[in-house]
Design an enzyme around this catalytic site. Structure first.
Site, PDB file in Angstrom:
ATOM      1  N   HIS A 166      39.659  36.445  38.303  1.00 19.28           N
ATOM      2  CA  HIS A 166      40.961  35.965  37.831  1.00 19.28           C
ATOM      3  C   HIS A 166      41.784  37.176  37.421  1.00 19.28           C
ATOM      4  CE1 HIS A 166      43.853  33.136  36.007  1.00 19.28           C
ATOM      5  NE2 HIS A 166      44.031  34.106  35.118  1.00 19.28           N
ATOM      6  N   CYS A 167      42.903  37.379  38.102  1.00 22.79           N
ATOM      7  CA  CYS A 167      43.747  38.546  37.859  1.00 22.79           C
ATOM      8  C   CYS A 167      44.807  38.193  36.826  1.00 22.79           C
ATOM      9  CB  CYS A 167      44.405  39.006  39.152  1.00 22.79           C
ATOM     10  SG  CYS A 167      45.420  40.491  38.939  1.00 22.79           S
TER      11      CYS A 167
END
Length: 311
Positions: A162-163
């Site tokens: 998850h960026c």
């Protein structure tokens, strides 16, 4: 007669339990909806990323590009400007594209032991058996490489990570655009660095000019960005060559084997990322239909039993 009354009372007691169970599952899904709304505070990261990207680009085109336009070649700022739009397109696609979401099931479908063993045999890849688990939040059986993201509230197909800077998960569908964004951003930053450094060298006799001072600032900022973006892109180049995700690398999922069961060689791994068509969003597997059918069948069977007892 007493048996009929006792059986009818037991059925009536079972029906509220089913309704309560459904309401609990729905409340959990509402919890994830609220969680996604509350996660708006994480928008500060993509806002900062967009602000830095736009600010440094505007400063570069205002103070550095006019000197190249009048003294070197007019085509250089034009080509670089068009390339910046391509970088922004990859940025938007990585941020807004569906990473491969599996929509949650509305009721809790527990798999019995026999069914679980059967599915485990189906998910045996290259003589490696994958643990088939049911997501306790989405209530779906997770395929291999599928993991639940606590920030998005969904199970993501081939979850890489998850960026926070994109405020989105990087999964099977948008991983290609994430790599393109890193690659094109790295090129944009390096061009800005080279052009700013060349302007400083060309105007070294008068370093107090505004354009030269701004070029020093751009060289400093782009040097830091080159190290960060270049290191991240190089890390993902290694991951793609080995066909391993960031999640698998961090958790050490395949530490006990020589290579991952998904590794098909460097060439095939890169062809899978760059040349294979993206799976359509509308054709993705979802358990909503099965869940609705299960809930409807239970309701119909309970209604039929009630009518039978009344007769």
């Amino acid at each position: 007669m007493d048996k009929l009354l006792s059986s009818s009372s037991s059925i009536q007691q079972q029906i509220p339990k089913a309704n309560l169970h459904t309401s609990l599952s729905l409340s959990r899904n509402k919890h994830f909806v609220v969680k996604k709304k509350l996660s708006a505070k994480y928008l500060i990261y993509p806002i900062v990323a967009w602000f830095l990207f736009i600010l440094l680009t505007i400063i570069y085109f205002i103070f550095v590009c006019p000197w190249y336009y009048h003294n070197i070649n007019k085509i250089i700022p034009i080509i670089h400007g068009l390339f910046v739009f391509y970088v922004g397109q990859n940025f938007l696609q990585s941020m807004c594209m569906d990473p491969g979401v599996y929509h949650p099931c509305q009721v809790n479908q527990r798999r019995d032991e026999f069914r679980l063993k059967f599915e485990t045999k189906l998910y045996s890849i290259e003589k490696i058996d994958f643990d088939v688990t049911q997501c306790t939040s989405c209530f779906i059986v997770k395929p291999p490489r599928t993991h639940h993201c606590r920030y998005c509230g969904y199970c993501i197909d081939t979850l890489d990570h998850h960026c926070p800077w994109l405020c989105n998960c990087i999964g099977r569908r948008n991983y290609r655009f994430f790599l393109l964004f890193l690659f094109t951003l790295l090129i944009h930053v390096n061009i800005t660095f080279i052009c700013s450094l060349y302007l400083i060298i060309a105007l070294r006799e008068n370093l107090l000019q505004v354009k030269v001072i701004v070029s020093f600032i751009l060289v400093f900022c782009t040097t830091i960005l080159t190290g960060l973006v270049g290191g991240l892109f190089g890390l993902h180049v290694i991951f793609v060559s080995k066909n391993i995700t960031t999640f698998e690398q961090v958790t050490g999922k395949f530490m006990d084997v020589e290579q991952t069961p998904f590794n098909r060689g460097i060439v095939q791994n890169w062809l899978r990322i760059c040349c294979v068509s993206i799976i359509p969003k509308l054709n993705r597997y979802s358990t909503d239909g099965a869940c609705q059918k299960c809930t409807t069948d239970k309701h119909i069977s309970a209604t039929n039993e009630q009518e039978t007892l009344r007769v």
